[in-house]
Design a protein around this motif. Structure first.
Motif, PDB file in Angstrom:
ATOM      1  N   ILE A 114      69.319  -0.978 -14.592  1.00  0.00           N
ATOM      2  CA  ILE A 114      69.368  -2.423 -14.376  1.00  0.00           C
ATOM      3  C   ILE A 114      68.008  -2.942 -13.924  1.00  0.00           C
ATOM      4  CG2 ILE A 114      70.375  -4.219 -12.917  1.00  0.00           C
ATOM      5  CD1 ILE A 114      72.996  -2.661 -13.009  1.00  0.00           C
ATOM      6  N   LYS A 115      67.357  -2.199 -13.025  1.00  0.00           N
ATOM      7  CA  LYS A 115      66.025  -2.615 -12.568  1.00  0.00           C
ATOM      8  C   LYS A 115      65.045  -2.674 -13.738  1.00  0.00           C
ATOM      9  CE  LYS A 115      66.258  -0.677  -7.863  1.00  0.00           C
ATOM     10  NZ  LYS A 115      65.674   0.358  -6.964  1.00  0.00           N
ATOM     11  N   ARG A 116      65.098  -1.661 -14.627  1.00  0.00           N
ATOM     12  CA  ARG A 116      64.189  -1.648 -15.780  1.00  0.00           C
ATOM     13  C   ARG A 116      64.455  -2.827 -16.700  1.00  0.00           C
ATOM     14  NH1 ARG A 116      65.492   3.840 -15.937  1.00  0.00           N
ATOM     15  NH2 ARG A 116      66.751   3.526 -17.817  1.00  0.00           N
ATOM     16  N   GLN A 117      65.720  -3.122 -16.944  1.00  0.00           N
ATOM     17  CA  GLN A 117      66.057  -4.229 -17.834  1.00  0.00           C
ATOM     18  C   GLN A 117      65.588  -5.560 -17.250  1.00  0.00           C
ATOM     19  OE1 GLN A 117      67.248  -3.976 -20.827  1.00  0.00           O
ATOM     20  NE2 GLN A 117      67.800  -1.825 -20.859  1.00  0.00           N
ATOM     21  N   ILE A 118      65.748  -5.721 -15.944  1.00  0.00           N
ATOM     22  CA  ILE A 118      65.280  -6.947 -15.293  1.00  0.00           C
ATOM     23  C   ILE A 118      63.766  -7.068 -15.405  1.00  0.00           C
ATOM     24  CG2 ILE A 118      65.035  -8.101 -13.058  1.00  0.00           C
ATOM     25  CD1 ILE A 118      67.779  -6.992 -12.304  1.00  0.00           C
ATOM     26  N   ALA A 119      63.060  -5.940 -15.184  1.00  0.00           N
ATOM     27  CA  ALA A 119      61.594  -5.951 -15.256  1.00  0.00           C
ATOM     28  C   ALA A 119      61.116  -6.238 -16.675  1.00  0.00           C
ATOM     29  CB  ALA A 119      61.039  -4.614 -14.767  1.00  0.00           C
ATOM     30  N   GLN A 120      61.736  -5.605 -17.663  1.00  0.00           N
ATOM     31  CA  GLN A 120      61.327  -5.816 -19.052  1.00  0.00           C
ATOM     32  C   GLN A 120      61.547  -7.256 -19.499  1.00  0.00           C
ATOM     33  OE1 GLN A 120      63.435  -2.886 -21.363  1.00  0.00           O
ATOM     34  NE2 GLN A 120      62.431  -1.159 -20.348  1.00  0.00           N
ATOM     35  N   ALA A 121      62.606  -7.869 -19.008  1.00  0.00           N
ATOM     36  CA  ALA A 121      62.899  -9.252 -19.367  1.00  0.00           C
ATOM     37  C   ALA A 121      62.179 -10.248 -18.467  1.00  0.00           C
ATOM     38  CB  ALA A 121      64.405  -9.501 -19.288  1.00  0.00           C
ATOM     39  N   ASP A 122      61.463  -9.721 -17.464  1.00  0.00           N
ATOM     40  CA  ASP A 122      60.783 -10.576 -16.485  1.00  0.00           C
ATOM     41  C   ASP A 122      61.773 -11.587 -15.912  1.00  0.00           C
ATOM     42  OD1 ASP A 122      58.683 -11.427 -14.940  1.00  0.00           O
ATOM     43  OD2 ASP A 122      57.903 -12.826 -16.447  1.00  0.00           O
ATOM     44  N   ALA A 123      62.961 -11.108 -15.567  1.00  0.00           N
ATOM     45  CA  ALA A 123      64.048 -11.978 -15.131  1.00  0.00           C
ATOM     46  C   ALA A 123      64.133 -12.033 -13.614  1.00  0.00           C
ATOM     47  CB  ALA A 123      65.375 -11.481 -15.697  1.00  0.00           C
ATOM     48  N   ASN A 124      64.722 -13.109 -13.112  1.00  0.00           N
ATOM     49  CA  ASN A 124      64.972 -13.201 -11.672  1.00  0.00           C
ATOM     50  C   ASN A 124      66.451 -13.414 -11.386  1.00  0.00           C
ATOM     51  OD1 ASN A 124      65.187 -15.837 -12.536  1.00  0.00           O
ATOM     52  ND2 ASN A 124      63.283 -16.509 -11.561  1.00  0.00           N
ATOM     53  N   GLY A 125      67.286 -13.026 -12.352  1.00  0.00           N
ATOM     54  CA  GLY A 125      68.733 -13.061 -12.173  1.00  0.00           C
ATOM     55  C   GLY A 125      69.375 -12.212 -13.254  1.00  0.00           C
ATOM     56  N   VAL A 126      70.582 -11.696 -12.976  1.00  0.00           N
ATOM     57  CA  VAL A 126      71.210 -10.794 -13.937  1.00  0.00           C
ATOM     58  C   VAL A 126      72.695 -11.108 -14.065  1.00  0.00           C
ATOM     59  CG1 VAL A 126      71.577  -9.012 -12.175  1.00  0.00           C
ATOM     60  CG2 VAL A 126      71.573  -8.380 -14.587  1.00  0.00           C
ATOM     61  N   LEU A 127      73.177 -11.065 -15.307  1.00  0.00           N
ATOM     62  CA  LEU A 127      74.594 -11.205 -15.623  1.00  0.00           C
ATOM     63  C   LEU A 127      75.085  -9.855 -16.118  1.00  0.00           C
ATOM     64  CD1 LEU A 127      74.251 -14.557 -17.589  1.00  0.00           C
ATOM     65  CD2 LEU A 127      75.389 -14.318 -15.376  1.00  0.00           C
ATOM     66  N   LEU A 128      76.125  -9.311 -15.494  1.00  0.00           N
ATOM     67  CA  LEU A 128      76.669  -8.011 -15.872  1.00  0.00           C
ATOM     68  C   LEU A 128      78.032  -8.225 -16.513  1.00  0.00           C
ATOM     69  CD1 LEU A 128      75.752  -5.912 -12.701  1.00  0.00           C
ATOM     70  CD2 LEU A 128      74.485  -6.111 -14.845  1.00  0.00           C
ATOM     71  N   ALA A 129      78.097  -8.091 -17.829  1.00  0.00           N
ATOM     72  CA  ALA A 129      79.340  -8.343 -18.557  1.00  0.00           C
ATOM     73  C   ALA A 129      80.165  -7.062 -18.639  1.00  0.00           C
ATOM     74  CB  ALA A 129      79.035  -8.869 -19.961  1.00  0.00           C
ATOM     75  N   GLY A 130      81.365  -7.101 -18.086  1.00  0.00           N
ATOM     76  CA  GLY A 130      82.242  -5.942 -18.149  1.00  0.00           C
ATOM     77  C   GLY A 130      81.762  -4.755 -17.340  1.00  0.00           C
ATOM     78  N   ILE A 131      80.835  -4.967 -16.428  1.00  0.00           N
ATOM     79  CA  ILE A 131      80.282  -3.905 -15.580  1.00  0.00           C
ATOM     80  C   ILE A 131      80.614  -4.249 -14.131  1.00  0.00           C
ATOM     81  CG2 ILE A 131      78.182  -2.727 -14.827  1.00  0.00           C
ATOM     82  CD1 ILE A 131      76.940  -3.535 -17.547  1.00  0.00           C
ATOM     83  N   ASP A 132      81.252  -3.325 -13.435  1.00  0.00           N
ATOM     84  CA  ASP A 132      81.660  -3.588 -12.054  1.00  0.00           C
ATOM     85  C   ASP A 132      80.549  -3.250 -11.070  1.00  0.00           C
ATOM     86  OD1 ASP A 132      84.246  -4.439 -12.769  1.00  0.00           O
ATOM     87  OD2 ASP A 132      84.888  -2.348 -12.980  1.00  0.00           O
ATOM     88  N   ALA A 133      80.592  -3.902  -9.911  1.00  0.00           N
ATOM     89  CA  ALA A 133      79.585  -3.665  -8.867  1.00  0.00           C
ATOM     90  C   ALA A 133      79.901  -2.383  -8.104  1.00  0.00           C
ATOM     91  CB  ALA A 133      79.548  -4.852  -7.900  1.00  0.00           C
ATOM     92  N   TRP A 134      78.865  -1.797  -7.530  1.00  0.00           N
ATOM     93  CA  TRP A 134      79.042  -0.644  -6.646  1.00  0.00           C
ATOM     94  C   TRP A 134      78.109  -0.826  -5.454  1.00  0.00           C
ATOM     95  CZ3 TRP A 134      76.595  -0.521 -11.345  1.00  0.00           C
ATOM     96  CH2 TRP A 134      75.259  -0.084 -11.369  1.00  0.00           C
TER      97      TRP A 134
END
Length: 333
Positions: A114-134
């Motif tokens: 998730i950290k890599r995906q956020i960094a690659q997208a240069d994002a400052n927020g994340v939507l997790l579809a069908g993925i539960d929190a831990w």
């Protein structure tokens, strides 16, 4: 004095040394434009006072990445998540949010991924579809101040915000539909215990408990695969006259066996699903089910994420209402 000319896309393109086409695509949040170019275009648009028809209040501060499980996107659930993504895209354009949608292997989703995906997208927020929190994800998001919203999910510990259909009440309505038809021995076929699916089981149990004389039984996919459960029902191993399936896919898989010419089941054996996926409408007979407004889930998730990006700290759990689709598979007992 001559009136000041309003800035246009050609002015932005000239200042940045890019094509007008690139400017247009960046302002419309289209794919294929790098985050850096997109930010430069939108920053210049604000500097020049350009008014975009694509989004209100274009801002480089709202950049989000949406992670969608690859299996769900390419399986029978593709129709479910396609609708959610359409809702996300519409709401993102309205909010001036840059949304980067990425498919991920759900069995390999880790905090590092998730950290890599956020960094690659240069994002400052994340939507997790069908993925539960831990625990690790929730702790990191709080520490790093990264807003996260679960889409088609919920967090019982209320560490992160979420948007989901009204699973409890939808399951209550589905079971009530069978009970109102006169059925009193009903089987609920459920799946692994994601919080959302557990709410469907609880809705089933609540409806059964509220009806004198009703008896409910529960079978989990971990105990019996769909084909095995169908064989059990046809063999009379379950003393039931109706079945509520946790989703339409399992329900449709059972339809041919339940209503086939060689079936020994009574003609009034009833089945109802959940989600109203496209296959529910294509099934013969048309599956009775519960309709989920998938685009509304996507829109609500983006609006909620935008609120967090603007400083909202309160964890919120948004439920989107559902409705019964009468279909042709619920009969009077």
């Amino acid at each position: 004095m001559a009136p000041t000319r309003r800035a246009n896309q050609a002015d932005i393109a000239e200042r940045l040394g890019v094509s007008v086409s690139t400017v247009s695509r960046a302002l419309a949040n289209e794919i294929g434009i790098s985050p850096a170019v997109r930010r430069d275009v939108q920053r210049m648009a604000r500097t020049l006072g350009y008014k975009s028809k694509h989004a209100v209040g274009i801002t480089a501060d709202k950049r989000a990445v949406a992670l969608v499980p690859l299996g769900s996107a390419t399986s029978g659930l593709s129709g479910f998540y396609f609708g959610i993504l359409e809702g996300m895209k519409t709401a993102a354009a309205d909010a001036g949010m840059l949304l980067d949608v990425r498919l991920v292997n759900e069995s390999a989703v880790t905090l590092d991924l998730i950290k890599r995906q956020i960094a690659q997208a240069d994002a400052n927020g994340v939507l997790l579809a069908g993925i539960d929190a831990w625990d690790g994800l929730a702790a990191w998001c709080a520490e790093a101040n990264v807003p996260v919203v679960l889409v088609n999910g919920s967090d019982p510990q209320m560490r992160v915000s979420s948007v989901a259909p009204a699973n409890f009440y939808g399951a209550f309505l589905a079971t009530r539909r069978l009970l109102d038809a006169g059925h009193r021995r009903i089987l609920h076929y459920t799946h692994q215990y994601r919080p959302t699916i557990l709410q469907r089981q609880r809705g089933f149990e609540a409806a059964i408990a509220a009806t004198p004389g009703a008896v409910g039984s529960i079978i989990n996919t971990a105990e019996r695969a769909t084909a095995d459960l169908l064989a059990d029902i046809l063999a009379g191993k379950h003393d039931v006259t109706a079945l509520f399936s946790w989703n339409d896919i399992a329900a449709v898989e059972m339809l041919e066996g339940l209503y086939g010419s060689d079936s020994s089941l009574p003609a009034n054996f009833s089945i109802i699903g959940f989600d109203d996926l496209p296959i529910a409408g294509m099934a013969t007979p048309r599956l009775s089910t519960v309709r989920v407004d998938r685009e509304a889930i996507g829109r609500g998730a983006v609006r909620l994420l935008a609120q967090h990006m603007e400083g909202e700290r309160a964890v919120q759990q948004l439920e989107v209402g559902v409705s019964i689709v009468a279909g042709e598979t619920v009969f009077p007992a």
